[in-house]
Scaffold this motif. Sequence first.
Motif, PDB file in Angstrom:
ATOM      1  N   ARG A 227     -40.600  22.689  -2.652  1.00 30.20           N
ATOM      2  CA  ARG A 227     -40.213  21.490  -3.401  1.00 30.20           C
ATOM      3  C   ARG A 227     -38.696  21.470  -3.420  1.00 30.20           C
ATOM      4  N   VAL A 228     -38.099  20.435  -2.828  1.00 30.50           N
ATOM      5  CA  VAL A 228     -36.650  20.412  -2.645  1.00 30.50           C
ATOM      6  C   VAL A 228     -35.970  19.366  -3.523  1.00 30.50           C
ATOM      7  N   GLY A 229     -36.718  18.610  -4.272  1.00 33.81           N
ATOM      8  CA  GLY A 229     -36.160  17.599  -5.173  1.00 33.81           C
ATOM      9  C   GLY A 229     -37.205  17.222  -6.193  1.00 33.81           C
ATOM     10  N   GLY A 230     -36.908  16.207  -7.000  1.00 38.34           N
ATOM     11  CA  GLY A 230     -37.852  15.807  -8.038  1.00 38.34           C
ATOM     12  C   GLY A 230     -39.232  15.514  -7.496  1.00 38.34           C
ATOM     13  N   ASP A 231     -39.323  14.637  -6.482  1.00 39.23           N
ATOM     14  CA  ASP A 231     -40.612  14.305  -5.876  1.00 39.23           C
ATOM     15  C   ASP A 231     -40.540  14.429  -4.360  1.00 39.23           C
ATOM     16  N   GLU A 232     -39.729  15.379  -3.885  1.00 36.79           N
ATOM     17  CA  GLU A 232     -39.576  15.609  -2.453  1.00 36.79           C
ATOM     18  C   GLU A 232     -40.051  17.015  -2.097  1.00 36.79           C
ATOM     19  N   PHE A 233     -40.739  17.104  -0.976  1.00 33.62           N
ATOM     20  CA  PHE A 233     -41.282  18.371  -0.522  1.00 33.62           C
ATOM     21  C   PHE A 233     -41.015  18.516   0.973  1.00 33.62           C
ATOM     22  N   VAL A 234     -40.941  19.757   1.416  1.00 36.34           N
ATOM     23  CA  VAL A 234     -40.777  20.050   2.841  1.00 36.34           C
ATOM     24  C   VAL A 234     -41.778  21.145   3.213  1.00 36.34           C
ATOM     25  N   ILE A 235     -42.436  20.951   4.349  1.00 27.97           N
ATOM     26  CA  ILE A 235     -43.309  21.987   4.904  1.00 27.97           C
ATOM     27  C   ILE A 235     -42.764  22.370   6.267  1.00 27.97           C
ATOM     28  N   VAL A 236     -42.659  23.675   6.534  1.00 31.78           N
ATOM     29  CA  VAL A 236     -42.319  24.146   7.878  1.00 31.78           C
ATOM     30  C   VAL A 236     -43.511  24.953   8.390  1.00 31.78           C
ATOM     31  N   PHE A 237     -43.995  24.546   9.554  1.00 32.96           N
ATOM     32  CA  PHE A 237     -45.174  25.154  10.166  1.00 32.96           C
ATOM     33  C   PHE A 237     -44.725  26.085  11.292  1.00 32.96           C
ATOM     34  N   ARG A 238     -44.832  27.365  11.058  1.00 35.04           N
ATOM     35  CA  ARG A 238     -44.397  28.340  12.055  1.00 35.04           C
ATOM     36  C   ARG A 238     -45.276  28.264  13.309  1.00 35.04           C
ATOM     37  N   ASP A 239     -44.609  28.256  14.471  1.00 35.49           N
ATOM     38  CA  ASP A 239     -45.286  28.263  15.776  1.00 35.49           C
ATOM     39  C   ASP A 239     -46.197  27.061  15.996  1.00 35.49           C
ATOM     40  N   LEU A 240     -45.987  25.983  15.243  1.00 31.67           N
ATOM     41  CA  LEU A 240     -46.779  24.769  15.454  1.00 31.67           C
ATOM     42  C   LEU A 240     -45.828  23.653  15.866  1.00 31.67           C
ATOM     43  N   THR A 241     -45.879  23.285  17.143  1.00 29.15           N
ATOM     44  CA  THR A 241     -44.956  22.273  17.672  1.00 29.15           C
ATOM     45  C   THR A 241     -45.690  21.159  18.406  1.00 29.15           C
ATOM     46  N   ASP A 242     -46.991  21.132  18.324  1.00 29.39           N
ATOM     47  CA  ASP A 242     -47.776  20.081  18.974  1.00 29.39           C
ATOM     48  C   ASP A 242     -47.675  18.816  18.128  1.00 29.39           C
ATOM     49  N   PRO A 243     -47.055  17.744  18.637  1.00 25.22           N
ATOM     50  CA  PRO A 243     -46.870  16.525  17.833  1.00 25.22           C
ATOM     51  C   PRO A 243     -48.184  15.893  17.403  1.00 25.22           C
ATOM     52  N   THR A 244     -49.210  15.997  18.225  1.00 22.99           N
ATOM     53  CA  THR A 244     -50.509  15.408  17.863  1.00 22.99           C
ATOM     54  C   THR A 244     -51.107  16.147  16.662  1.00 22.99           C
ATOM     55  N   LYS A 245     -51.047  17.487  16.697  1.00 25.51           N
ATOM     56  CA  LYS A 245     -51.596  18.264  15.583  1.00 25.51           C
ATOM     57  C   LYS A 245     -50.794  18.042  14.301  1.00 25.51           C
TER      58      LYS A 245
ATOM     59  N   LYS B 244     -41.161   4.265   4.777  1.00 29.81           N
ATOM     60  CA  LYS B 244     -41.045   3.465   3.558  1.00 29.81           C
ATOM     61  C   LYS B 244     -40.743   2.009   3.906  1.00 29.81           C
ATOM     62  N   ASN B 245     -39.863   1.807   4.876  1.00 34.11           N
ATOM     63  CA  ASN B 245     -39.527   0.441   5.274  1.00 34.11           C
ATOM     64  C   ASN B 245     -40.699  -0.269   5.938  1.00 34.11           C
ATOM     65  N   ALA B 246     -41.619   0.529   6.490  1.00 37.06           N
ATOM     66  CA  ALA B 246     -42.785  -0.058   7.175  1.00 37.06           C
ATOM     67  C   ALA B 246     -43.968  -0.254   6.230  1.00 37.06           C
ATOM     68  N   GLY B 247     -43.765   0.041   4.945  1.00 37.75           N
ATOM     69  CA  GLY B 247     -44.827  -0.202   3.981  1.00 37.75           C
ATOM     70  C   GLY B 247     -45.319   1.001   3.202  1.00 37.75           C
ATOM     71  N   ARG B 248     -44.754   2.186   3.449  1.00 37.58           N
ATOM     72  CA  ARG B 248     -45.100   3.423   2.730  1.00 37.58           C
ATOM     73  C   ARG B 248     -46.509   3.914   3.084  1.00 37.58           C
ATOM     74  N   GLY B 249     -46.829   5.092   2.553  1.00 39.99           N
ATOM     75  CA  GLY B 249     -48.150   5.661   2.749  1.00 39.99           C
ATOM     76  C   GLY B 249     -48.477   5.946   4.200  1.00 39.99           C
ATOM     77  N   GLN B 250     -47.525   6.515   4.931  1.00 38.41           N
ATOM     78  CA  GLN B 250     -47.759   6.803   6.353  1.00 38.41           C
ATOM     79  C   GLN B 250     -46.824   7.924   6.805  1.00 38.41           C
ATOM     80  N   ALA B 251     -47.022   8.389   8.047  1.00 33.32           N
ATOM     81  CA  ALA B 251     -46.208   9.463   8.604  1.00 33.32           C
ATOM     82  C   ALA B 251     -45.667   9.040   9.956  1.00 33.32           C
ATOM     83  N   LYS B 252     -44.424   9.460  10.249  1.00 32.40           N
ATOM     84  CA  LYS B 252     -43.812   9.144  11.539  1.00 32.40           C
ATOM     85  C   LYS B 252     -43.121  10.373  12.098  1.00 32.40           C
ATOM     86  N   LEU B 253     -43.218  10.530  13.415  1.00 32.70           N
ATOM     87  CA  LEU B 253     -42.501  11.579  14.124  1.00 32.70           C
ATOM     88  C   LEU B 253     -41.136  11.048  14.539  1.00 32.70           C
ATOM     89  N   PHE B 254     -40.069  11.798  14.207  1.00 31.82           N
ATOM     90  CA  PHE B 254     -38.718  11.348  14.582  1.00 31.82           C
ATOM     91  C   PHE B 254     -38.594  11.308  16.091  1.00 31.82           C
TER      92      PHE B 254
END
Length: 335
Positions: free
Chosen positions: A240-258, A315-325
């Motif tokens: 948890r890195v802020g009030g309502d912000e979180f970060v997950i780092v997945f070790r050895d997982l780099t498959d964008p589909t997964k 968020k600009n696209a309507g929230r409630g979704q995930a995007k790969l940079f």
Amino acid sequence: MINGAMQIERAALDRLMPMHLWISGKGHIESAGSTLRKAFGAKTLVGGRFFDLFEVRRPGGVFTVEDMRRHDGARLQIVPKDPCEVQGLRGVAVGLPKCGGVLVNLSFGIGVIEAVSAHRLTDADFAATDLAMELLYVVEAKTAVTEELRQLNLRLQGARDAAEEQALTDTLTGLRNRRALDATMSIWIDRKVPFGLMHIDLDYFKAVNDTLGHAAGDHVLCEVAKTLLSVTRAGDTVARVGGDEFVIVFRDLTDPTKLSGIADRVVAQLSEPSIFQGAVCRISASIGITISTDYGQPSADKMLSDADEALYACKNAGRGQAKLFRGVDADQRHR
């Protein structure tokens, strides 16, 4: 005293030297101190032949009483020939001119601690001038102090570990905090460990706080923490890195589909309402994803910044979704 020779009764000799051996000129043990008799238990010392029962290790070449007389006053190292709990003895022998024998006064030497324990010896088993018991008191005191210091060090180490753990933990959710996240990413980047990263920001969380109160908000944050932990493995890091912000780092997982599949599952689960004291709490989540292998030289700040950019695109696209940079490097990598 007769003709210049001192005479002493055996009982008095035993009191003065409870570790003595009186050996006749023919090598028989005429008298043995009470402490020696106690230490050797059932083994009969008195009447036995000294060289049948013992071996003189030092000085070398001592095989007869006459040899011992030649080493009058020399230090002796003596060991039993048969295995027993007495590992070794040290002492000094003096010749007895009248009978041709020797009087040997012995001690347990450095084995006194084991001897006292093995034979249940007490202060009464040693001569009044013997410092064996004082030595034992010093050893016991040192042992007690050493053990206390060991226990103190364990407590201090435990307190230090607990303090370090607390310094890396978010007190509300029990997740890692920003400090722990930075340390983890730095280690993984330095060691060239590949990983995927998700930056998660809660949608509509402020509305929960404003309408239902901070207790409801804390409840939601703890439920979010449980959800995030449920999609990770033992080697991953959830922070948890802020009030309502979180970060997950997945070790050895780099498959964008997964990674995208996991993110979609998180979005779906967090969109489910939760109940706090009868009130319905509704939130959703926007997630930005970056992958370390999409960078020639990964940087924690750059990856977090890019994940943040992808998150706000959600968020600009309507929230409630995930995007790969999709930066320049990433676009080339995933073509």
